[in-house]
Structure formats: structure tokens, C-alpha cells
Design a protein around this motif. Sequence first.
Motif, mmCIF file in Angstrom:
data_model
loop_
_atom_site.group_PDB
_atom_site.id
_atom_site.type_symbol
_atom_site.label_atom_id
_atom_site.label_comp_id
_atom_site.label_asym_id
_atom_site.label_seq_id
_atom_site.Cartn_x
_atom_site.Cartn_y
_atom_site.Cartn_z
ATOM 1 N N LEU A 139 -26.329 31.574 -38.661
ATOM 2 C CA LEU A 139 -25.905 31.233 -37.309
ATOM 3 C C LEU A 139 -25.542 29.911 -37.108
ATOM 4 O O LEU A 139 -26.131 29.184 -37.555
ATOM 5 C CB LEU A 139 -27.105 31.649 -36.351
ATOM 6 C CG LEU A 139 -27.855 33.262 -36.429
ATOM 7 C CD1 LEU A 139 -28.920 33.056 -35.211
ATOM 8 C CD2 LEU A 139 -26.734 33.937 -35.716
ATOM 9 N N HIS A 140 -24.347 29.749 -36.351
ATOM 10 C CA HIS A 140 -23.764 28.363 -36.380
ATOM 11 C C HIS A 140 -24.461 27.576 -35.097
ATOM 12 O O HIS A 140 -24.982 28.119 -34.510
ATOM 13 C CB HIS A 140 -22.184 28.342 -36.025
ATOM 14 C CG HIS A 140 -21.836 29.193 -35.110
ATOM 15 N ND1 HIS A 140 -21.953 28.741 -33.627
ATOM 16 C CD2 HIS A 140 -21.276 30.602 -34.807
ATOM 17 C CE1 HIS A 140 -21.598 29.759 -32.707
ATOM 18 N NE2 HIS A 140 -20.966 30.809 -33.561
ATOM 19 N N GLY A 141 -23.947 26.489 -34.979
ATOM 20 C CA GLY A 141 -24.632 25.843 -33.861
ATOM 21 C C GLY A 141 -23.920 25.606 -32.528
ATOM 22 O O GLY A 141 -22.781 26.353 -32.513
ATOM 23 N N TYR A 142 -23.965 24.702 -31.582
ATOM 24 C CA TYR A 142 -23.460 24.603 -30.270
ATOM 25 C C TYR A 142 -21.872 24.259 -30.542
ATOM 26 O O TYR A 142 -21.720 23.160 -31.122
ATOM 27 C CB TYR A 142 -24.114 23.555 -29.506
ATOM 28 C CG TYR A 142 -23.508 23.180 -28.147
ATOM 29 C CD1 TYR A 142 -23.500 24.112 -27.178
ATOM 30 C CD2 TYR A 142 -22.540 22.229 -28.117
ATOM 31 C CE1 TYR A 142 -22.846 23.680 -25.796
ATOM 32 C CE2 TYR A 142 -22.198 21.738 -26.681
ATOM 33 C CZ TYR A 142 -22.165 22.512 -25.794
ATOM 34 O OH TYR A 142 -21.700 22.144 -24.439
ATOM 35 N N GLY A 143 -20.930 25.025 -29.960
ATOM 36 C CA GLY A 143 -19.525 24.915 -29.937
ATOM 37 C C GLY A 143 -18.983 25.069 -31.648
ATOM 38 O O GLY A 143 -17.818 24.914 -31.553
ATOM 39 N N GLY A 144 -19.641 25.696 -32.303
ATOM 40 C CA GLY A 144 -19.262 26.177 -33.572
ATOM 41 C C GLY A 144 -18.598 27.439 -33.673
ATOM 42 O O GLY A 144 -18.515 28.040 -32.799
ATOM 43 N N ASP A 145 -18.309 27.884 -34.961
ATOM 44 C CA ASP A 145 -18.403 29.302 -35.314
ATOM 45 C C ASP A 145 -18.433 29.603 -36.806
ATOM 46 O O ASP A 145 -19.115 28.639 -37.317
ATOM 47 C CB ASP A 145 -16.709 29.738 -34.998
ATOM 48 C CG ASP A 145 -15.639 28.848 -35.946
ATOM 49 O OD1 ASP A 145 -16.046 28.234 -36.888
ATOM 50 O OD2 ASP A 145 -14.829 28.693 -35.193
ATOM 51 N N LEU A 146 -18.223 31.064 -37.114
ATOM 52 C CA LEU A 146 -18.796 31.423 -38.457
ATOM 53 C C LEU A 146 -17.880 30.179 -39.592
ATOM 54 O O LEU A 146 -18.308 30.309 -40.734
ATOM 55 C CB LEU A 146 -18.568 32.674 -38.793
ATOM 56 C CG LEU A 146 -17.084 33.396 -38.407
ATOM 57 C CD1 LEU A 146 -16.072 33.356 -39.649
ATOM 58 C CD2 LEU A 146 -17.411 34.765 -38.068
ATOM 59 N N GLY A 147 -16.763 29.819 -39.265
ATOM 60 C CA GLY A 147 -16.268 28.893 -40.213
ATOM 61 C C GLY A 147 -16.758 27.675 -40.398
ATOM 62 O O GLY A 147 -16.539 27.062 -41.705
ATOM 63 N N ASN A 148 -17.869 27.390 -39.710
ATOM 64 C CA ASN A 148 -18.696 26.189 -40.185
ATOM 65 C C ASN A 148 -19.565 26.435 -41.551
ATOM 66 O O ASN A 148 -20.076 25.379 -42.294
ATOM 67 C CB ASN A 148 -19.628 26.115 -39.104
ATOM 68 C CG ASN A 148 -19.339 25.342 -37.757
ATOM 69 O OD1 ASN A 148 -19.987 25.500 -36.846
ATOM 70 N ND2 ASN A 148 -17.781 25.081 -37.756
ATOM 71 N N TRP A 149 -19.411 27.698 -42.120
ATOM 72 C CA TRP A 149 -20.231 28.044 -43.217
ATOM 73 C C TRP A 149 -18.937 28.173 -44.494
ATOM 74 O O TRP A 149 -19.460 28.844 -45.550
ATOM 75 C CB TRP A 149 -21.147 29.248 -43.001
ATOM 76 C CG TRP A 149 -21.894 29.223 -41.932
ATOM 77 C CD1 TRP A 149 -21.748 29.780 -40.845
ATOM 78 C CD2 TRP A 149 -23.243 28.463 -41.744
ATOM 79 N NE1 TRP A 149 -23.007 29.443 -39.634
ATOM 80 C CE2 TRP A 149 -23.694 28.670 -40.595
ATOM 81 C CE3 TRP A 149 -23.970 27.758 -43.095
ATOM 82 C CZ2 TRP A 149 -25.184 28.219 -40.207
ATOM 83 C CZ3 TRP A 149 -25.106 27.134 -42.499
ATOM 84 C CH2 TRP A 149 -25.697 27.640 -41.381
ATOM 85 N N LEU A 150 -18.036 27.535 -44.306
ATOM 86 C CA LEU A 150 -16.855 27.972 -45.135
ATOM 87 C C LEU A 150 -17.135 27.518 -46.767
ATOM 88 O O LEU A 150 -16.759 28.204 -47.401
ATOM 89 C CB LEU A 150 -15.457 27.310 -44.761
ATOM 90 C CG LEU A 150 -15.390 25.889 -45.264
ATOM 91 C CD1 LEU A 150 -13.662 25.674 -44.703
ATOM 92 C CD2 LEU A 150 -16.107 25.006 -44.240
ATOM 93 N N PHE A 151 -17.927 26.761 -46.858
ATOM 94 C CA PHE A 151 -18.497 26.124 -48.107
ATOM 95 C C PHE A 151 -19.772 26.958 -48.677
ATOM 96 O O PHE A 151 -20.358 26.698 -49.853
ATOM 97 C CB PHE A 151 -18.842 24.846 -48.162
ATOM 98 C CG PHE A 151 -17.607 23.910 -47.840
ATOM 99 C CD1 PHE A 151 -16.212 24.021 -48.394
ATOM 100 C CD2 PHE A 151 -17.535 22.556 -47.205
ATOM 101 C CE1 PHE A 151 -15.300 23.317 -48.071
ATOM 102 C CE2 PHE A 151 -16.671 21.842 -46.972
ATOM 103 C CZ PHE A 151 -15.429 22.032 -47.353
ATOM 104 N N ASN A 152 -20.251 27.811 -47.886
ATOM 105 C CA ASN A 152 -21.655 28.618 -48.118
ATOM 106 C C ASN A 152 -21.731 29.856 -48.479
ATOM 107 O O ASN A 152 -22.493 30.536 -48.929
ATOM 108 C CB ASN A 152 -22.446 28.116 -47.079
ATOM 109 C CG ASN A 152 -22.690 26.606 -46.637
ATOM 110 O OD1 ASN A 152 -22.091 26.378 -45.593
ATOM 111 N ND2 ASN A 152 -23.009 25.683 -47.586
ATOM 112 N N LEU A 153 -20.648 30.708 -47.805
ATOM 113 C CA LEU A 153 -20.852 32.197 -48.087
ATOM 114 C C LEU A 153 -20.512 32.663 -49.297
ATOM 115 O O LEU A 153 -21.203 33.530 -49.515
ATOM 116 C CB LEU A 153 -19.845 32.680 -46.654
ATOM 117 C CG LEU A 153 -19.881 32.338 -45.335
ATOM 118 C CD1 LEU A 153 -18.985 32.980 -44.463
ATOM 119 C CD2 LEU A 153 -21.108 32.844 -44.880
ATOM 120 N N ASP A 154 -19.399 32.226 -49.918
ATOM 121 C CA ASP A 154 -19.082 32.548 -51.224
ATOM 122 C C ASP A 154 -20.138 32.228 -52.219
ATOM 123 O O ASP A 154 -20.661 33.163 -52.929
ATOM 124 C CB ASP A 154 -17.774 31.978 -51.821
ATOM 125 C CG ASP A 154 -16.625 32.780 -51.058
ATOM 126 O OD1 ASP A 154 -16.883 33.629 -50.485
ATOM 127 O OD2 ASP A 154 -15.408 32.438 -51.396
#
Length: 371
Positions: free
Chosen positions: A138-153
Motif C-alpha cells: 500500500l503506497h502513501g498519500y499522492g503515490g501509486d503502485l509505481g512507488n514499489w518499482l524497486f521492491n515488487l520483483d
Amino acid sequence: MAGQITPLVMPKWGLEMREGTVAGWLVGEGTRIEVGTPVIDVETDKISNAVEAPDPGLLRRQVAKNGERRPVKALLGVLAEAEVPDAEIDAYIAAYEVPAAGDEAGEAGPAYDWAEVDGIRVRYARRGPDTGVPVLFLHGYGGDLGNWLFNLDALSAAAPVIALDLPGHGQSDARLPGTSLADLSAFVAAFLAKIGVDRVHLVGHSMGGAIGAQLALDHPERVASLALINPAGLGPEINGDYTRGFARASSRRELKPVVEQLFATPAMASRQMVDDLLKYKRVDGVGELLDALQGALFAAGRQADLPALRLAERGLPLLVVWGAQDRVIPAAHAGNAPPWATVQVLEGAGHMAMMEKASEVNALLKRHIGA
């Protein structure tokens, strides 16, 4: 031969990355490097970061040159011990082929899925194996799932992962189920029911951390463990100038200095990042939605609800990670974590610790979820 030679390849950061540009080598040929050593800087349209060594060894070849643009998984360099002959390395480089997109597990199929929950259409992504308790980001205020680009893989190699654009964020509908943490956590519970997931390891950043803590309180059967990264909900203070500024900025000149507050190194707020945020903020209703949300949750630089302080009621496994140079929520709040929690404060990171210190955060998440 393959067992003696380790390739350094163009990483895949995020679900949409197709190629990157070599910005500069950080070590020279003949340098002995250890696991996790930053070896080469890579720039994408979204962000810049360093590629780290997956294994120890000598850097025998810099295959990609500065300024070259190469596809994901293209060969950038070669690690091998001194006893491996040059001819074998030359043959390895000549024979190397870039894997086709979708060759690796979890990469086939569409990048995103969609679900309608209580009349609100939301975007999400699923990756990784089909079995096991999923990890929900779950991302933060004003963010999106792209905030996890270094973590998902990194996490999807061992467990199924789900990343959600919260209502009013990213490409989800510009509508909210309500402006309280209880409203938002109830929506997340309904989302999990909609996609058929009973229980998750929840990873929440900033506002997403507070939503995760609220979910653990209101729906404990849904949360197997909780990892909070620079979270809201552990102390009253928050940078009101940031939250108001983000909600109300309408131009590059206004938004760029606001976004720079997210990082210990302001240069990480790239031009493309600011442009993408401006595009999002210009969607009809988003500006008003963000203003209403920050007014309800973070008015006058104070957090309205502190659910993470009540986690002692649940006693679930808890990891708290903070960037020491956070200018949005004080890192001192990490000291308010329950006594059984694992707490790690990372130097050289600001509010976006999962991006600024991705390797350290990923290692902490793997240990936490594995335990």
C-alpha cells in the motif's frame, strides 16, 4: 563455464520498464566487488538508481558503454575470477542472448488488473507464484503502485505480491470511499474479498502504513504480518507544508520543490517524476480529493489518527523501517514502535526509503516475511 561467470544485466524496475540508459560505471575492470556493491548507474524515464552485484567476484568486462540504451536483461558486464580465461569470457559475451519478454516466471500476462469495489474501479498488479500468503503493498498519500518499482520483483521471487492504487490515486477512479483511515482500511478489506484473498503480509508506506495498521486493528484475520515504512500513525507530527503543498501545487515550479522533500538526495525527484505527478493531479477531481484527504488526516501538521500506537492490542509480527533524513514524518516516531517490533532506521534515506535504500529494505522485508 556458466557456473564461473556471473552476468550483470539491465534490471527491470517496475512493471512498465523496457529499457534503461547506462549513466556511468562506479567500479573499473579488475575491481573485486562483493554482493550488493553498487556497480553501475542506470537511468530510466522514471528514475535513476545503481545496479548492485548479485554475487561476489572480479569485474572482468564492462560490456555496456556510458550513454548506451539497452533493453531489460541485456548484458551490462561480466563477473568472473581471475583463473577464468579471457577466451571463455569473450565466448560468453558473444553467445549471450537477451531473454524475450515474458520468459521468466510471473512476467507473462498483462501488467495490471482492475477491480470494482463499492462502485470504485481500482488498478492493481499481481506477480509471483500462485501459492503462499500474498504480500500486499500500500503506497502513501499522492503515490501509486509505481512507488514499489524497486521492491515488487525482489519480493515476488519468493511469494505472491499484490500492489494496489488506492482510491483517488494512480489510475484508480478519482473517488474516495471516505476520508478516514477506517474508511480506507475497510475499502482495502473489501478489495481483498473481491479478488479472493483471505490474508496478506501487509507492507505500507506513509499513509499506506497507517491504513495497514488500521486494517490490522479492524480486520485482524486479514493481516498475517505488518511492515511499516516511514509510516503515518506512530506519532502526531507531520510536515503540513508538504501535504498542503502537494495537494495544491498546479505547476512544475510549485510541485518540484515539494516532491524534492521526499528524498534525502533531492536529485531523485526527476523531471519525469514531477511531470507524471502533474499529469495525475490534473485529472478532474484529484486536486479537491487530495485537499480533502490531507485536511481530514493531516490538518495543521498533525495526524488525526494514530492506529500504529494501538498495535499492542494485536501483537502481530511487526517491522518498522525509516529513512533517517525523513522531512515529511519524523524518524523519531520509530521510537514509538511496540517493544517486540523489529525497528531499522536507515542513514542516507528520506521519506521514500523503499526507493532510496531498496536493497536494504528488500532484505529486511524478506527476513520479516520469511519469519
